[in-house]
Design an enzyme around this catalytic site. Structure first.
Site, PDB file in Angstrom:
ATOM      1  N   ASP A 269      40.412 -54.120 -14.384  1.00  0.00           N
ATOM      2  CA  ASP A 269      39.591 -53.964 -15.590  1.00  0.00           C
ATOM      3  C   ASP A 269      38.827 -55.242 -15.886  1.00  0.00           C
ATOM      4  OD1 ASP A 269      39.609 -51.491 -16.848  1.00  0.00           O
ATOM      5  OD2 ASP A 269      41.489 -51.868 -17.921  1.00  0.00           O
TER       6      ASP A 269
ATOM      7  N   GLU B 179      39.083 -40.859 -21.110  1.00  0.00           N
ATOM      8  CA  GLU B 179      40.276 -41.129 -21.936  1.00  0.00           C
ATOM      9  C   GLU B 179      40.151 -40.481 -23.307  1.00  0.00           C
ATOM     10  OE1 GLU B 179      41.624 -45.205 -22.228  1.00  0.00           O
ATOM     11  OE2 GLU B 179      43.108 -44.672 -23.766  1.00  0.00           O
TER      12      GLU B 179
ATOM     13  N   SER C 266      45.195 -53.132 -20.536  1.00  0.00           N
ATOM     14  CA  SER C 266      46.354 -52.776 -21.367  1.00  0.00           C
ATOM     15  C   SER C 266      47.482 -53.782 -21.168  1.00  0.00           C
ATOM     16  CB  SER C 266      46.837 -51.362 -21.025  1.00  0.00           C
ATOM     17  OG  SER C 266      46.986 -51.214 -19.626  1.00  0.00           O
TER      18      SER C 266
HETATM   19  O1  KIV Z   1      43.767 -50.624 -19.517  1.00  0.00           O
HETATM   20  C1  KIV Z   1      44.235 -49.556 -19.077  1.00  0.00           C
HETATM   21  O2  KIV Z   1      45.429 -49.456 -18.784  1.00  0.00           O
HETATM   22  C2  KIV Z   1      43.338 -48.435 -18.916  1.00  0.00           C
HETATM   23  C3  KIV Z   1      43.930 -47.108 -18.581  1.00  0.00           C
HETATM   24  C4  KIV Z   1      44.683 -46.586 -19.720  1.00  0.00           C
HETATM   25  C5  KIV Z   1      42.928 -46.160 -18.068  1.00  0.00           C
HETATM   26  O3  KIV Z   1      42.162 -48.579 -19.058  1.00  0.00           O
END
Ligand code: KIV
Length: 284
Positions: free
Chosen positions: A101, A200, A63
């Site tokens: 991520d 989510e 994100s």
């Molecule tokens: O990228 C992110 O911030 C996420 C969260 C919203 C779980 O995957």
């Protein structure tokens, strides 16, 4: 009581405390069904310092594409971005497990591609885990990584990297077929060995059922209070953006407070009310 002193007095301080005593992946796994896991996103060292004492898990989420880089989605986020921000968050934290991520395109092709890129992330950042979006399609990859020493957080339901397939960011699982698919996805990655699972944007009942069905902790975002933990994008819960999505609770209104502070600064610069005697240097 802490056994170290953190120097966070100025932007030039050296904040890394020693010795560091972090939570571990097995300790987080053991929190299933107990005190809920507290997880927030972090992208920078200073934000990590502020969040870390209160969190069990810090997620360097992709994100950051929208929040930090102003990109239209998470699709253009690169591995270089994730490594740079992951390393900053690890430097700024000493207590929470840091997970990074895997960005779109860096893990879907094959388990081997995922291992090459996830091992790079762990080496370059010092983070303890990676997060992968996807259910059944990512089960083999999840097992491949876990067997080779890379802890994985799964992510099912609304998976933002699939926005072009899903057609938007609406909550998932409104009909029977979609609900069954999300539950099958969750079971598949949990059985493949992920140590935690982000749910989510799913209907409440689906989150409750998955939380009962899988042996790893579930971490909800727009899911259910029954999950084993909760995660939010930090800038959403602090009110950095104007719109508050339904699943977010705003704990502050930083956008307005920053706007007020900067307006005061601008007006004082223009009127020469800043700097004053207190902020300038004179020879002794
Ligand atoms: O990228 C992110 O911030 C996420 C969260 C919203 C779980 O995957």
């Amino acid at each position: 009581m802490s056994t170290y002193t953190l120097d966070t007095a100025t932007s030039r301080a050296t904040p890394t405390p020693a010795p560091m005593k972090r939570l571990t992946v097995p300790k987080l796994q053991a929190m299933k069904g107990g005190t809920p896991i507290v997880m927030l996103t972090a992208y920078t060292a200073r934000m990590a310092q502020l969040l870390d004492p209160h969190c069990d898990l810090l997620l360097v989420g992709d994100s950051l594409g929208q929040v930090i880089y102003g990109l239209p989605s998470t699709i253009p986020v690169t591995l270089d971005m994730m490594c740079a921000h992951g390393a900053a968050v690890v430097r700024g934290s000493w207590h929470a497990v840091v997970a990074v991520d895997m960005p779109f395109g860096s893990y879907e092709q094959s388990p081997e591609q995922a291992f090459a890129n996830a091992s790079r992330v762990l080496k370059e950042t010092g983070a303890a885990a990676v997060k992968l979006e996807g259910g059944e399609a990512m089960a083999e990859t999840t097992a491949f990584l876990v067997r080779r020493g890379i802890p994985v957080i799964g992510h099912v339901g609304l998976t933002p990297q699939a926005v072009n397939v899903l057609g938007g960011y609406r909550a998932r699982g409104r009909d029977e077929a979609e609900a069954s698919k999300i539950i099958a996805d969750a079971r598949a990655v949990a059985e493949a060995g992920c140590f935690a699972l982000v749910l989510e944007g799913v209907m409440e009942e689906i989150a409750v059922e998955i939380t009962r069905a899988v042996s790893c902790p579930t971490i909800g975002i727009g899911a259910s209070a029954a999950c084993d933990g909760q995660v939010l994008v930090t800038e959403d819960m602090l009110g950095v953006f104007e719109r508050t999505p339904r699943f977010v609770k705003r704990y502050d209104d930083l956008a307005a407070r920053i706007g007020d502070a900067v307006a005061t600064y601008a007006s004082e610069v223009r009127s020469r009310a800043f700097p004053t005697e207190d902020q300038i240097y004179r020879p002794k």
